[in-house]
Design a protein around this motif. Structure first.
Motif, PDB file in Angstrom:
ATOM      1  N   GLN A  29      -0.849  -4.346   4.218  1.00 21.89           N
ATOM      2  CA  GLN A  29      -1.609  -3.170   4.650  1.00 21.89           C
ATOM      3  C   GLN A  29      -1.160  -1.985   4.121  1.00 21.89           C
ATOM      4  N   SER A  33      -3.161   0.690   1.567  1.00 18.96           N
ATOM      5  CA  SER A  33      -3.362   2.031   2.121  1.00 18.96           C
ATOM      6  C   SER A  33      -2.740   3.148   1.013  1.00 18.96           C
ATOM      7  N   ASN A 171      -4.490  -4.956  12.132  1.00 17.50           N
ATOM      8  CA  ASN A 171      -4.481  -6.476  11.908  1.00 17.50           C
ATOM      9  C   ASN A 171      -3.260  -6.974  12.075  1.00 17.50           C
TER      10      ASN A 171
END
Length: 253
Positions: A29, A33, A171
């Motif tokens: 993630q 990002s 998530n």
């Protein structure tokens, strides 16, 4: 394509002193990002346009989880776009380019005001990421089969600590909740939250594959009902809403 170097921190390891399963997801993630921010399509852009990329599914394959203090190289790239769907690969490598962990993921580009996918991905997003050849690996992209018989474990109430900038359960936090439910199931059945290798033929520390389908979002105060089943060396967890609709389906093997 985006990549960065890191070192496995104490805060990222499981009880066996190796990168935890949730930390793997956090690295992935963070990597995408970081790429979004550097390409000018990060959080500020999404806030202005009331949009977001929402994860649909993962298939993560683990050759070896890196150990505490080990240097790692994390990489991600977009490998396909169609309509409102984007595909993305991830890798974590170690010394001498050793492939430690690799993954395929699928995302939906959504309008956060409408709570529905956009008709298409904006050109600004397509230009920012480009497309790189997909990783040549055996990834499963179909639906996860849900066992007919599953065991209910203690319900979970979503707290503020589970939420991200979209005000939904993150998530990785979703995965943490699923793993907590699995640990409770294993502890009740085998007397160990990690799973007894000899009796169960299974251990969370030995997981080689993670598959997950993100079906419904959860917000602050939602009550989640987890169900778990073990079939051979495969364990499945389903987090459901009060009506029995799956919110997250996880398969570990």
């Amino acid at each position: 394509m985006y990549e960065f170097e890191s070192r496995v921190r104490y805060s990222e390891i499981a009880e066996d002193k190796k990168l935890s399963l949730v930390s793997v997801i956090n690295y992935f993630q963070d990597c995408c990002s970081f790429e979004a921010e550097e390409r000018g399509v990060g959080l500020k852009s999404h806030d202005i346009n009331h949009t977001a990329w929402m994860l649909i599914n993962w298939h993560i394959r683990i050759n070896r989880r890196p150990e505490y203090m080990e240097n790692i190289h994390v990489k991600t790239w977009a490998c396909g776009f169609r309509h409102f769907i984007g595909d993305r690969n991830f890798t974590i490598k170690g010394k001498d380019d050793e492939m430690l962990i690799y993954a395929f993921s699928r995302w939906a580009f959504v309008n956060t005001e409408k709570g529905a996918p956009e008709k298409s991905i904006p050109q600004s997003e397509l230009d920012a990421y480009g497309i790189t050849e997909p990783l040549k690996a055996d990834f499963k992209k179909g639906k996860i089969a849900i066992p007919e018989e599953m065991t209910a474990v203690d319900k979970i109430t979503v707290t503020a600590g589970n939420l991200d900038t979209n005000h939904h359960v993150n998530n990785a936090e979703y995965m943490e909740l699923a793993l907590s439910a699995i640990s409770s199931f294993l502890n009740d059945k085998y007397g160990s939250p990690a799973g007894d290798r000899e009796e169960a033929g299974f251990s969370l520390n030995d997981i080689k594959e993670i598959r997950a389908e993100y079906k419904l979002q959860s917000v602050l105060g939602d009550v989640i009902y987890p169900y778990v089943a073990k079939e051979g060396n495969v364990i499945t967890a389903v987090l459901k809403d009060p009506e029995g609709n799956p919110k997250l389906i996880v398969e570990l093997s």
